[in-house]
Design a protein around this motif. Sequence first.
Motif, PDB file in Angstrom:
ATOM      1  N   THR A 180       0.827  -1.197   0.000  1.00 14.06           N
ATOM      2  CA  THR A 180       0.000   0.000   0.000  1.00 14.06           C
ATOM      3  C   THR A 180       0.866   1.252   0.000  1.00 14.06           C
ATOM      4  O   THR A 180       2.092   1.186  -0.128  1.00 14.06           O
ATOM      5  N   SER A 181       0.224   2.398   0.151  1.00 14.31           N
ATOM      6  CA  SER A 181       0.919   3.682   0.075  1.00 14.31           C
ATOM      7  C   SER A 181       0.206   4.693   0.954  1.00 14.31           C
ATOM      8  O   SER A 181      -1.017   4.647   1.110  1.00 14.31           O
TER       9      SER A 181
ATOM     10  N   ASP B  14      -3.557  11.115   0.538  1.00 13.00           N
ATOM     11  CA  ASP B  14      -2.397  11.564   1.315  1.00 13.00           C
ATOM     12  C   ASP B  14      -2.720  11.353   2.784  1.00 13.00           C
ATOM     13  O   ASP B  14      -3.448  12.130   3.393  1.00 13.00           O
ATOM     14  N   LYS B  15      -2.194  10.280   3.353  1.00 14.54           N
ATOM     15  CA  LYS B  15      -2.502   9.938   4.739  1.00 14.54           C
ATOM     16  C   LYS B  15      -1.231   9.691   5.556  1.00 14.54           C
ATOM     17  O   LYS B  15      -1.236   8.945   6.539  1.00 14.54           O
ATOM     18  N   ALA B  16      -0.140  10.345   5.162  1.00 18.61           N
ATOM     19  CA  ALA B  16       1.109  10.172   5.914  1.00 18.61           C
ATOM     20  C   ALA B  16       0.955  10.605   7.360  1.00 18.61           C
ATOM     21  O   ALA B  16       1.465   9.949   8.282  1.00 18.61           O
ATOM     22  N   ASP B  17       0.242  11.699   7.590  1.00 16.87           N
ATOM     23  CA  ASP B  17       0.072  12.197   8.959  1.00 16.87           C
ATOM     24  C   ASP B  17      -0.742  11.227   9.819  1.00 16.87           C
ATOM     25  O   ASP B  17      -0.531  11.146  11.038  1.00 16.87           O
TER      26      ASP B  17
ATOM     27  N   ALA C  29       8.738   4.086   2.792  1.00 16.34           N
ATOM     28  CA  ALA C  29       8.401   5.425   3.294  1.00 16.34           C
ATOM     29  C   ALA C  29       7.491   5.335   4.512  1.00 16.34           C
ATOM     30  O   ALA C  29       7.632   6.102   5.471  1.00 16.34           O
ATOM     31  N   ILE C  30       6.548   4.394   4.491  1.00 22.11           N
ATOM     32  CA  ILE C  30       5.681   4.187   5.656  1.00 22.11           C
ATOM     33  C   ILE C  30       6.507   3.742   6.853  1.00 22.11           C
ATOM     34  O   ILE C  30       6.326   4.227   7.976  1.00 22.11           O
ATOM     35  N   ALA C  31       7.420   2.817   6.614  1.00 21.01           N
ATOM     36  CA  ALA C  31       8.255   2.302   7.706  1.00 21.01           C
ATOM     37  C   ALA C  31       9.141   3.395   8.301  1.00 21.01           C
ATOM     38  O   ALA C  31       9.435   3.371   9.504  1.00 21.01           O
TER      39      ALA C  31
END
Length: 414
Positions: free
Chosen positions: A235-236, A329-332, A360-362
């Motif tokens: 996923t991303s 966009d759910k990085a936060d 990037a998630i890790a």
Amino acid sequence: MGESTAGNPAGTGVGAAAASVAADAVAAAAAGGWRRAGVVAGAAIGVVAAGAAVGVAMERLTVGRGMREKARIALDTASPYGQLRGTPGRAVSDDGTELYYEIDEVEPDREAPRRRRLFGRRRPAPVTVVFCHGYCLNQDSWHFQRSALRGTVRTVHWDQRSHGQSARGLAQAEGTPVSIDQLGRDLKAVLDAAVPEGPVALVGHSMGGMTVMALAAHYPDYIRERVVGVALVGTSSGKLGEVNYGLPVAGVNAVRRFLPGVLKALGSQVDLVEKGRRATADLFAGLIKRYSFSSRDVDPAVARFAERMIESTPIDVVAEFYPAFQEHDKADALAAFRDLPVLVLAGTEDLVTPSSHSEAIAELLPDAELALVPDAGHLVMLEYPETVTDRLADLLARAGAADTAGRVQRCARG
């Protein structure tokens, strides 16, 4: 953020073909040539249905079309995949859309040998594991993991709106675009209906992982109070607009330019497009294999199983979901998972959500377990099922246990 195509002359040809197909489809649709548009865009639609949304690719075919059709029928008839069923239920989302789910309950006595094989002397947390599937798939995409965990852990499998046995999104019928945020609210409705109490572990693949992130963004208290483990598979957290899908720059730019118009036009002509898609069944199968799997020795029955799930997604559903990924966009939101056991898993050869997105998630979840599966594509849970199942078993063993008072505690990791 994608793979280089330097030294790959075939990649340049694929990019040019993608541009040509997209441009021809838009032109045909604009001129009212819907039948031609349906056939011409068959390749592009096949890729979109596979979740890649770009490019044209096909293996060399060495047997006749009739023989290939007979093979598909035989595989469909004999395939055991996607046949597992549980106790059915329905949840209602905030816009009134009915969402279908199934529950597999624990059967402690009959399944003791299977539990020992999965967990050894460890014991999984007494949780309900909720599986969220990806774009153009359905709950059966978790077939192998469901089979392995069946009876040992309580599980919930559900179909995203407009997929599988869930209803078409009511908000979309009224003109509201699909959003990943809406999918997060859908998941909350399923959780409220299927898991009204007790600890929960969330497992999401591709769009399903994004759905889990959206849940965290909108319901952080729920994550803190109820969730004891999370698995994010292939996923991303965002920047999907930068993915090149294994294509050269020219091909990617062409597809990004034309694809929204193609989908909008074709989404209003479902019957003609579906005829075109059926007419290009061999090409469709080649596209799915390219964008779903990486290893050469994928079981033909598994490949056909994936093809069958994807081809069952109507073109108008494909069209209405596609824009949501560009906006995702759910990085936060990942911050909500920092105190939990988290598994981040991806195939190293994933062309749809490249493993760099999992990395990037890790990076944002430094205590998460990052598992990159060599030579695996986007449908890693079908391509390397035992690897994925074993990692999930490890996650559940770390996910926590209930104390004597019945209150959920999170156990130490490792």
